[in-house]
Design an enzyme around this catalytic site. Sequence first.
Site, PDB file in Angstrom:
ATOM      1  N   TYR A 299       8.890  31.104  62.393  1.00 22.88           N
ATOM      2  CA  TYR A 299       9.006  29.544  61.982  1.00 22.88           C
ATOM      3  C   TYR A 299       7.807  29.004  61.573  1.00 22.88           C
ATOM      4  O   TYR A 299       7.891  28.090  60.583  1.00 22.88           O
ATOM      5  CB  TYR A 299       9.013  29.079  63.347  1.00 22.88           C
ATOM      6  CG  TYR A 299       8.972  27.422  63.584  1.00 22.88           C
ATOM      7  CD1 TYR A 299      10.266  26.769  63.416  1.00 22.88           C
ATOM      8  CD2 TYR A 299       7.918  26.771  63.683  1.00 22.88           C
ATOM      9  CE1 TYR A 299      10.147  25.315  63.395  1.00 22.88           C
ATOM     10  CE2 TYR A 299       7.593  25.673  63.663  1.00 22.88           C
ATOM     11  CZ  TYR A 299       8.853  24.682  63.456  1.00 22.88           C
ATOM     12  OH  TYR A 299       8.860  23.496  63.616  1.00 22.88           O
TER      13      TYR A 299
ATOM     14  N   VAL B  92      11.789  21.485  58.132  1.00 26.60           N
ATOM     15  CA  VAL B  92      12.350  22.637  58.882  1.00 26.60           C
ATOM     16  C   VAL B  92      13.201  21.996  59.951  1.00 26.60           C
ATOM     17  O   VAL B  92      14.207  22.730  60.561  1.00 26.60           O
ATOM     18  CB  VAL B  92      11.279  23.633  59.400  1.00 26.60           C
ATOM     19  CG1 VAL B  92      11.778  24.484  60.389  1.00 26.60           C
ATOM     20  CG2 VAL B  92      10.705  24.179  58.198  1.00 26.60           C
ATOM     21  N   GLU B  93      12.804  21.003  60.721  1.00 27.49           N
ATOM     22  CA  GLU B  93      13.400  20.610  62.036  1.00 27.49           C
ATOM     23  C   GLU B  93      14.588  20.021  61.606  1.00 27.49           C
ATOM     24  O   GLU B  93      15.747  20.311  62.160  1.00 27.49           O
ATOM     25  CB  GLU B  93      12.578  19.873  62.824  1.00 27.49           C
ATOM     26  CG  GLU B  93      11.185  20.300  63.476  1.00 27.49           C
ATOM     27  CD  GLU B  93      11.614  21.222  64.291  1.00 27.49           C
ATOM     28  OE1 GLU B  93      13.028  21.339  65.035  1.00 27.49           O
ATOM     29  OE2 GLU B  93      11.100  22.388  64.785  1.00 27.49           O
ATOM     30  N   THR B  94      14.785  19.304  60.779  1.00 29.56           N
ATOM     31  CA  THR B  94      16.154  18.091  60.623  1.00 29.56           C
ATOM     32  C   THR B  94      16.320  17.867  59.068  1.00 29.56           C
ATOM     33  O   THR B  94      17.051  17.098  58.736  1.00 29.56           O
ATOM     34  CB  THR B  94      15.953  17.156  61.342  1.00 29.56           C
ATOM     35  OG1 THR B  94      14.745  16.104  60.737  1.00 29.56           O
ATOM     36  CG2 THR B  94      15.363  17.049  62.845  1.00 29.56           C
TER      37      THR B  94
ATOM     38  N   ILE C 295       7.087  20.464  58.701  1.00 30.80           N
ATOM     39  CA  ILE C 295       7.734  20.660  60.245  1.00 30.80           C
ATOM     40  C   ILE C 295       9.097  19.648  60.164  1.00 30.80           C
ATOM     41  O   ILE C 295      10.009  20.096  60.552  1.00 30.80           O
ATOM     42  CB  ILE C 295       6.758  19.828  61.057  1.00 30.80           C
ATOM     43  CG1 ILE C 295       5.598  20.774  61.484  1.00 30.80           C
ATOM     44  CG2 ILE C 295       7.709  19.389  62.411  1.00 30.80           C
ATOM     45  CD1 ILE C 295       5.913  21.783  62.590  1.00 30.80           C
TER      46      ILE C 295
END
Length: 358
Positions: free
Chosen positions: A341, A142-144, A139
């Site tokens: 995602y 992928v996010e930041t 998570i």
Amino acid sequence: MRRLLSHALPAFLLAATFLAAVPVAAQAAKDKRNAAVRGGISYATRADAMQFADEVAARRGLDPAWVRATIGNARQLPNVPRLMLPAPSGTPKNWQVYRSRFIDPVRIAAGVRFWRDNAATLARAEATYGVPPEIIVGIVGVETIYGRNMGSFRVIDALATLAFDFPEAHPRAAERQAFFRGELESFLSTESRTAENPLVPLGSYAGAMGMPQFMPSSIAKYAVDFDGDGRIDLVHNPADVIGSVASYFKGFGWQPGVAPVFPVSFDPTRLQKQVLLAPDIVPTFSADAFVAGGALLQGEALRHPGLLALIELQNGYEPPSYVAGTKNFYVITRYNWSSYYAMSVIELGREVRTAMEQ
């Protein structure tokens, strides 16, 4: 994004703690503001925005002048509404292209460092919430990219733009605009309990904040002070980030020890693919019903006691890829309602784990 303190602390202690931190962070905050994407027209001139400010103040018991001033200082981001529009009809989805955006050597190497630096915290999060390290690592990666890219839009600008100027061309415009009005209200409610400037936090063009890109309502519901230092910091504190992501998944029903996906193939003579695909990503079929519909499972998947969904991942003009998704796959999509995602999160976590073991 700012540090969020535990609601259990007395109000005077909250203020004292924040005020003590302000001088130390002043230059960093100034630098962030200078780097922020600049908005255009001020919402102080919009009657609908000021009416919303008064309604929020009344509902939440906030100072009406403070709410009006905060929303009035928000500025419209002209390019943001179009970013919310779906891809044009007929645009082919491509899992391999989507995957390549997130599964790459840079992200994997950063994930290995993040995991090694925070191994004890990841293990404690799994013991506390049941969420394995590779999902949390997936998570945040992928996010930041583990905090490298947390967004350069002022959160107040992004939320106000989507609350008051959400694109009417969107097929669910009314629903989405209501969502962002709720997020703006949640942001104002949280900010009102701190001593920090609500115009400073930066995030994505949708108003998501910190390493895990939490929306304001998710911060309010699921963010935790996982290191016990009396504050919740999703920007600088990996412990709070890890604990909060795990808390989020537990809140949506994560089942410890259950794989999110299983391999699947098909028996063409019995395949009822459209029946299996009809519920989309919602787990609907028992393993027996899945097999009866012509899906072939093996080993652990055949013994899975929960429900399954057939997940189709299109590959442009090539044949699609398929997996059998469990309840945990569905839980990952509560973070972002997309099977592509969710698979990227799963596969990045796997790749990092593999790299860790080499």
